[in-house]
Write an enzyme that holds these catalytic residues in place. Structure first.
Site, PDB file in Angstrom:
ATOM      1  N   TYR A  29     -44.871  -7.254  21.566  1.00 40.22           N
ATOM      2  CA  TYR A  29     -45.236  -5.862  21.291  1.00 40.22           C
ATOM      3  C   TYR A  29     -44.522  -5.284  20.074  1.00 40.22           C
ATOM      4  O   TYR A  29     -44.956  -4.273  19.529  1.00 40.22           O
ATOM      5  CB  TYR A  29     -44.965  -4.993  22.523  1.00 40.22           C
ATOM      6  CG  TYR A  29     -45.915  -5.288  23.656  1.00 40.22           C
ATOM      7  CD1 TYR A  29     -47.140  -4.626  23.757  1.00 40.22           C
ATOM      8  CD2 TYR A  29     -45.611  -6.244  24.613  1.00 40.22           C
ATOM      9  CE1 TYR A  29     -48.020  -4.909  24.783  1.00 40.22           C
ATOM     10  CE2 TYR A  29     -46.490  -6.529  25.645  1.00 40.22           C
ATOM     11  CZ  TYR A  29     -47.692  -5.861  25.724  1.00 40.22           C
ATOM     12  OH  TYR A  29     -48.566  -6.144  26.736  1.00 40.22           O
ATOM     13  N   ARG A  48     -59.971   1.582  28.166  1.00 37.25           N
ATOM     14  CA  ARG A  48     -59.121   0.683  27.379  1.00 37.25           C
ATOM     15  C   ARG A  48     -59.779   0.363  26.036  1.00 37.25           C
ATOM     16  O   ARG A  48     -59.101   0.352  24.995  1.00 37.25           O
ATOM     17  CB  ARG A  48     -58.875  -0.610  28.160  1.00 37.25           C
ATOM     18  CG  ARG A  48     -58.032  -1.610  27.402  1.00 37.25           C
ATOM     19  CD  ARG A  48     -57.808  -2.873  28.208  1.00 37.25           C
ATOM     20  NE  ARG A  48     -56.865  -3.756  27.534  1.00 37.25           N
ATOM     21  CZ  ARG A  48     -56.291  -4.802  28.106  1.00 37.25           C
ATOM     22  NH1 ARG A  48     -56.568  -5.109  29.362  1.00 37.25           N
ATOM     23  NH2 ARG A  48     -55.456  -5.556  27.429  1.00 37.25           N
ATOM     24  N   CYS A 102     -42.393  -5.245  34.578  1.00 40.62           N
ATOM     25  CA  CYS A 102     -43.210  -5.797  33.503  1.00 40.62           C
ATOM     26  C   CYS A 102     -43.043  -7.314  33.519  1.00 40.62           C
ATOM     27  O   CYS A 102     -42.004  -7.820  33.950  1.00 40.62           O
ATOM     28  CB  CYS A 102     -42.764  -5.225  32.160  1.00 40.62           C
ATOM     29  SG  CYS A 102     -43.683  -5.835  30.725  1.00 40.62           S
ATOM     30  N   HIS A 115     -42.083  -2.661  26.664  1.00 35.86           N
ATOM     31  CA  HIS A 115     -42.912  -3.081  25.530  1.00 35.86           C
ATOM     32  C   HIS A 115     -42.254  -2.758  24.182  1.00 35.86           C
ATOM     33  O   HIS A 115     -42.929  -2.638  23.166  1.00 35.86           O
ATOM     34  CB  HIS A 115     -44.321  -2.478  25.618  1.00 35.86           C
ATOM     35  CG  HIS A 115     -45.140  -3.088  26.701  1.00 35.86           C
ATOM     36  ND1 HIS A 115     -46.471  -2.796  26.892  1.00 35.86           N
ATOM     37  CD2 HIS A 115     -44.819  -4.000  27.663  1.00 35.86           C
ATOM     38  CE1 HIS A 115     -46.930  -3.487  27.927  1.00 35.86           C
ATOM     39  NE2 HIS A 115     -45.940  -4.222  28.408  1.00 35.86           N
ATOM     40  N   ASN A 125     -49.223   0.514  33.370  1.00 35.09           N
ATOM     41  CA  ASN A 125     -48.785   0.878  32.020  1.00 35.09           C
ATOM     42  C   ASN A 125     -49.179   2.312  31.661  1.00 35.09           C
ATOM     43  O   ASN A 125     -50.161   2.826  32.184  1.00 35.09           O
ATOM     44  CB  ASN A 125     -49.410  -0.085  31.007  1.00 35.09           C
ATOM     45  CG  ASN A 125     -48.712  -1.423  30.988  1.00 35.09           C
ATOM     46  OD1 ASN A 125     -47.498  -1.496  31.061  1.00 35.09           O
ATOM     47  ND2 ASN A 125     -49.493  -2.494  30.912  1.00 35.09           N
TER      48      ASN A 125
END
Length: 422
Positions: free
Chosen positions: A242, A90, A165, A195, A145
């Site tokens: 987002y 990440r 989500c 998103h 995700n």
């Protein structure tokens, strides 16, 4: 009901367990199995999860296993919540795109693409185990995700799957507090891709409260999603956080280059949480878990599972999920995955109708959807050429030279996770 949680060693799992304990009347569980290859984390998370259920007087049996097949065997539902590469991957997703002047983010843009390439093959292997060993009518609930791409991968292979989500339920809870009503009285006009969504209405007792909220609380609402008030006012809808990566890309990029990554923050939170989980006197969800993210995820998961396995009352309420388009957004292919309210009917989720969208919404959705289809093709079939084509199609990239640079950076950071790149 037996529920298997794949990625059960996540530090976030006790949030789920807390929800199971609080909402036991909504979702009666007999068995919960945490599945994770990390024995150390599994022992710590499993330990506090068992103590939490016992402390709450919940009758469910909780077990842990590192073996996927053992965990999903005879499961009624399988919840997938994993992160291939952990926080190290990440952190990379949040930084290497900066070298080509793009935002770094784990679900959006080039970093999100890298996560999809790492994740889709793993989730598809998990899904095959579910198909072979879980109950024939078992559902896969994907919280991994990028949810839209992963859910489409599952549906494309014929799995009984739905994506989840927490963005919509977060908005619902926020609006309920503002309007001083119970959350289940708030129905959202939530639409878009995972998103990449907007709230177009906030309906309570048949009345759309959103226009009044935008007029009376514009600064507050815009501040919640970190966007300019004039943008929200001009849209006449509230974008999810987002959308900031699209509407304020350069501003976000400047911030990212000077601030610690979210991965670094989460690492610190996880160290604190794991130390708390190791304390055998800890029998409730630690307050520190609030910093981990994923607010209201447990409620969203429980409501979704209750719709599938509960009675007519639970099924009558629309819930925001990721599912096949099937004509709901007529400008997208039927097999694309969209995020809208849906009801569970006769063994499947059926989307609510959606009013025609303005051109700026359809244009951005169409552009990102085109990228998502190419990204899934690259994740399933591999090859630098497919990666480059998907990268170039992303609306935050476009430029061919930038796409070439980003493709090289992505492959350099992720080759060890991609079987075809080894």
């Amino acid at each position: 009901m037996k529920l298997a949680i794949v990625g059960g060693g996540s530090t976030y799992t006790p949030e789920l367990i807390d929800g199971f304990a609080r909402l036991r009347d909504v979702l009666p569980l007999e068995e919960v199995v945490l599945v994770d290859p990390d024995e150390e984390r599994l022992a710590l998370v499993g330990g506090i999860s068992q103590r939490m259920l016992a402390h709450a007087g919940h009758p469910a049996r909780l077990t842990t296993t590192t073996e996927l097949v053992a965990g999903v065997t005879d499961a009624d539902a399988v919840l997938v919540q994993l992160r291939v590469g952990g926080q190290d991957a990440r952190h990379a997703d949040e930084t290497w795109p900066h070298e080509a002047d793009c935002i770094g983010q784990e679900t959006t843009g080039p970093g999100g693409f890298a996560k999809a390439l790492r994740t889709v093959p793993v989730v598809l292997r998990i899904a095959e185990a579910v198909r072979r060993h879980a109950k024939p009518d078992a559902w896969i609930v994907d919280f991994t995700n990028p949810v839209g791409i992963v859910t489409r991968a599952l549906l494309q292979e014929g799995h009984r799957a739905v994506g989840l989500c927490n963005v919509a339920i977060g908005f619902q809870r926020r609006f309920a507090r503002i309007l001083d009503v119970a959350p289940d009285q708030v129905q959202l006009g939530h639409v878009g891709l995972n998103h990449l969504t907007w709230e177009r209405s906030v309906t309570v007792a048949g009345r759309d409260e959103l226009p009044g909220l935008i007029e009376g609380r514009l600064g507050e609402l815009a501040g919640d999603v970190h966007l300019a008030p004039e943008l929200v006012s001009g849209l006449g809808a509230l974008p999810s956080y987002y959308l900031r990566y699209f509407y304020a890309h350069d501003e976000v990029l400047r911030e990212q280059r000077t601030e610690p990554t979210r991965a670094e923050a989460v690492r610190a939170i996880e160290r604190e949480l794991l130390a708390l989980y190791a304390d055998e006197s800890q029998v409730e969800k630690p307050a520190a878990l609030e910093g981990r993210g994923g607010a209201f995820y447990s409620e969203a998961a429980i409501e979704l599972l209750a719709a599938i396995h509960g009675g007519e009352a639970e099924r009558a309420v629309p819930r925001v999920v990721n599912l096949r388009n099937d004509g709901v957004l007529p400008f997208l292919p039927d097999d694309h995955v969209i995020e809208v309210p849906a009801r569970y009917r006769e063994g499947r989720f059926v989307a609510e109708s959606v009013a025609a969208l303005p051109d700026d919404f359809t244009g951005l959705i169409s552009s990102v959807a085109g990228y998502e289809r190419l990204a899934l093709d690259a994740a399933v079939h591999g090859g630098r050429g497919r990666v480059l084509r998907a990268m170039r199609a992303h609306p935050l990239v476009r430029d061919h030279d930038r796409a070439e640079r980003l493709t090289d950076l992505l492959l350099a950071e992720n080759a060890r996770f991609l079987e075809w790149a080894a």
